[in-house]
Scaffold this motif. Structure first.
Motif, PDB file in Angstrom:
ATOM      1  N   VAL A 149       6.793 -29.135  19.683  1.00 54.38           N
ATOM      2  CA  VAL A 149       6.963 -29.214  18.393  1.00 54.38           C
ATOM      3  C   VAL A 149       5.859 -29.795  17.800  1.00 54.38           C
ATOM      4  O   VAL A 149       5.319 -29.316  16.681  1.00 54.38           O
ATOM      5  CB  VAL A 149       8.424 -29.769  18.175  1.00 54.38           C
ATOM      6  CG1 VAL A 149       8.511 -30.028  16.736  1.00 54.38           C
ATOM      7  CG2 VAL A 149       9.607 -28.517  18.304  1.00 54.38           C
ATOM      8  N   VAL A 175      11.438 -25.336  19.412  1.00 55.38           N
ATOM      9  CA  VAL A 175      12.750 -25.912  18.661  1.00 55.38           C
ATOM     10  C   VAL A 175      13.828 -25.573  19.598  1.00 55.38           C
ATOM     11  O   VAL A 175      14.869 -26.190  19.711  1.00 55.38           O
ATOM     12  CB  VAL A 175      12.785 -25.593  17.115  1.00 55.38           C
ATOM     13  CG1 VAL A 175      14.247 -25.829  16.529  1.00 55.38           C
ATOM     14  CG2 VAL A 175      11.752 -25.946  16.499  1.00 55.38           C
ATOM     15  N   ASN A 224      11.802 -27.453  10.753  1.00 53.17           N
ATOM     16  CA  ASN A 224      10.422 -27.393  11.609  1.00 53.17           C
ATOM     17  C   ASN A 224      10.166 -26.074  11.725  1.00 53.17           C
ATOM     18  O   ASN A 224       8.670 -25.786  12.080  1.00 53.17           O
ATOM     19  CB  ASN A 224      10.738 -27.718  13.020  1.00 53.17           C
ATOM     20  CG  ASN A 224      10.906 -29.195  13.220  1.00 53.17           C
ATOM     21  OD1 ASN A 224       9.787 -29.986  13.021  1.00 53.17           O
ATOM     22  ND2 ASN A 224      11.798 -30.014  13.310  1.00 53.17           N
TER      23      ASN A 224
END
Length: 604
Positions: free
Chosen positions: A308, A500, A525
């Motif tokens: 991420v 994620v 995100n």
């Protein structure tokens, strides 16, 4: 002459006895050759699965004994299948692997891994939710009838009606399994019960002649030439379908609706696998099964956090180039995704245009891969909308493999519930993943393999299958098919989603994250629409570990490609690398590494 016929009769009887003895030996005892054992294992499962036979179409029409039946979904039959897996694994271990050649050892190891991981998971046999918002008979059986069951003759049509009249039996068998799970306190999450009820209420609310089962049957029937089926028979068959929907299909759904209605007060939790009996051990098993690695849940979580962070840096650079510099990644991507220039109208015309654009993307990439692949599938792929009755809870897209006889192409299903959920800059990576060179290439190439046991053409290993599809998204970008920075942003957004997944799946099932906490993290995100994120998180809750496979598989393929480049230097050929990845069928990642290591050694 009498003597001749007497001896001929004796010879025939001898042949019958020998053939019979051979078949008895192969079916009931350890076959002399391991290849015979492979054939037996596949035949045992295939011949016991009418739905698999209908999907594959590997038997000639003269041997169609199955098209009026469904798979047995009873608890007793499941126990029988589990025991068969255990017996097959034990028998496979009786063969001397060292006497096999390299390819033979690979076949042995693939089947041994597949059987062993199932035997290991038997302790968690009833831990799944066989009816949930993502899949289950409430949608899959109708999808099977509309998409897989062919109607090319009067006999096919009668089999279609026969199968409709077996809906009550199939539903009763599934309900039996649901009650068993309920007795063990394995109850679906609250949102699952609510959404499944919504699905079934919507499905049964339509008049029978507006039901997809009737509409699709009529469409298929209309394609049969008039000289092969007169109007009176057509009318009779349509009446038979109408009657079966009213008297068999809808009552079967009503029974499942009643069961879920009484289950609703008991479904109070939306938690992860940890809340199940011995839930931590179950999730650890699911991580191993889906990634085909020995990774722990903690290792998965940490890998996700690092990925991420890496992808955030790449996305941030593109977003700043678009004048979006402030705030988390997710809201900035959402700002771009809501730009009217990035959206097709949410109308019938807009949806048709979107499907046409998907097909154009596939045609373009298919024509431009000449320098990257030697082995390509013969079977084609087409784009279709996800069936309307399944759109609400279906994923944004999925792929369904074509038939082995070549009569049904592969299909990339795109969800048309709301065009605003998929901005134009996200379409390319989706098409590359589900279609070309992703799932369609890999699954079709495997189906078309020759010279290997049949199970090598059909066994699925999620980390390999989904890892290849995610790798395909990146490959298309590397080859220049996403020159627009926003298209690359779409690719990175989808890769971010897979990163994620490592965080939220392990967060939910291992670190006790709530559903809402996972949704919030994914929204922040990825920049995906909230409806998409909610559907994703709910998917992870009901199917622990499956979502981990994508990123783990992709990273392994990239790792092996880089290793081959480093060790082979100027001898490295991307076409040969892709061939080696594809031409062995789906593999556990440890066996894929062995294949590539052997290839590197050979090239040296």
């Amino acid at each position: 002459m009498k003597t001749f016929f007497k001896w001929l009769l004796r010879l025939i009887l001898l042949v019958v006895v020998l053939v019979g003895g051979f078949l008895i030996h192969v079916i009931y005892f350890k076959p002399y050759k391991v290849d015979w054992f492979y054939d037996r294992v596949f035949a045992q499962f295939a011949l016991d699965s009418p739905e698999m036979l209908s999907s594959m179409r590997i038997l000639p029409p003269s041997l169609d004994f199955y098209s009026d039946k469904f798979d047995d979904a009873s608890v007793a039959h499941e126990a029988k299948q589990v025991q068969l897996v255990k017996d097959d694994h034990a028998m496979l271990l009786q063969y001397d692997r060292s006497k096999l050649d390299r390819e033979g050892q690979l076949s042995y190891d693939v089947l041994e891994y597949f059987l062993r991981i199932q035997v290991e998971g038997d302790q968690f046999r009833d831990y799944d939710f066989p009816v949930n918002q993502m899949f289950g008979i409430q949608t899959s059986l109708t999808n099977f009838m509309t998409g897989t069951h062919q109607v090319k003759s009067e006999g096919d049509a009668k089999n279609y009606i026969a199968r409709l009249n077996k809906f009550p039996l199939k539903f009763d068998q599934v309900i039996e399994g649901l009650r068993l799970r309920e007795s063990k306190n394995i109850i679906p999450p609250k949102f699952t019960v609510e959404e499944v009820l919504k699905q079934m209420d919507g499905f049964t609310a339509k008049p029978s002649k507006e039901n997809p089962l009737y509409v699709s049957f009529k469409t298929k029937l209309d394609k049969i030439p008039a000289d092969k089926l007169d109007q009176a028979k057509r009318d009779s068959l349509l009446a038979g379908v109408d009657q079966a929907i009213q008297q068999s299909v809808y009552p079967a759904y009503k029974k499942l609706i009643d069961y879920f209605t009484q289950l609703q007060p008991k479904a109070q939790s939306n938690d992860g696998a940890w809340r199940l009996p011995n839930g931590d051990a179950y999730y650890a098993y699911r991580v191993r099964e889906e990634t085909t690695t020995d990774m722990t849940p903690e290792q998965v979580h940490q890998l996700g956090l690092s990925e991420v962070a890496r992808i955030t840096t790449e996305m941030d650079e593109i977003l700043k180039g678009q004048g979006l510099s402030d705030g988390p990644i997710g809201p900035r991507v959402q700002q771009l995704a809501k730009d009217p220039a990035q959206l097709f109208p949410n109308t019938a015309e807009g949806k048709a245009a979107m499907l046409k654009q998907y097909q154009a993307i596939l045609d373009e990439v298919n024509a431009g891969l000449g320098n990257t692949f030697d082995v390509r599938p013969k079977l084609g792929v087409e784009v279709q909308a996800v069936p309307e009755f399944a759109q609400a809870t279906a994923p944004g897209a999925y792929y369904e493999g074509g038939s082995f006889d070549g009569t049904r192409p592969g299909v990339f299903y795109a969800n048309m519930r709301d065009t605003n959920e998929t901005p134009k800059f996200a379409m390319r990576s989706l098409a590359y993943h589900e279609g070309i060179p992703g799932h369609h290439f890999q699954i079709s190439v495997a189906q078309e393999l020759t010279g290997v046991p049949f199970f090598r053409r059909v066994l699925p290993f999620t980390a390999y299958v989904e890892g290849w599809a995610l790798y395909s998204e990146r490959l298309a970008w590397e080859l220049g098919f996403e020159k627009n920075p926003l298209d690359n942003l779409g690719r990175l957004r989808d890769e971010m989603m897979r990163a994620v997944r490592l965080v939220v799946d392990s967060g939910i099932h291992y670190k006790h994250w709530t559903r809402e906490q996972a949704i919030s993290y994914m929204m922040e995100n990825t920049g995906m629409a909230e409806s998409d994120v909610t559907a994703e998180i709910e998917r992870y809750i009901v199917d622990p570990g499956q979502a981990l496979a994508y990123k783990v598989g992709m990273l392994k393929i990239l790792e092996l490609r880089e290793k081959a480049k480093q060790q082979l230097g100027s001898k490295f050929d991307i076409k040969q690398f892709h061939d080696q990845v594809l031409i062995h069928g789906a593999l556990p990642l440890e066996l894929l590494q062995r294949v590539i290591d052997d290839w590197i050694a050979t090239q040296k």
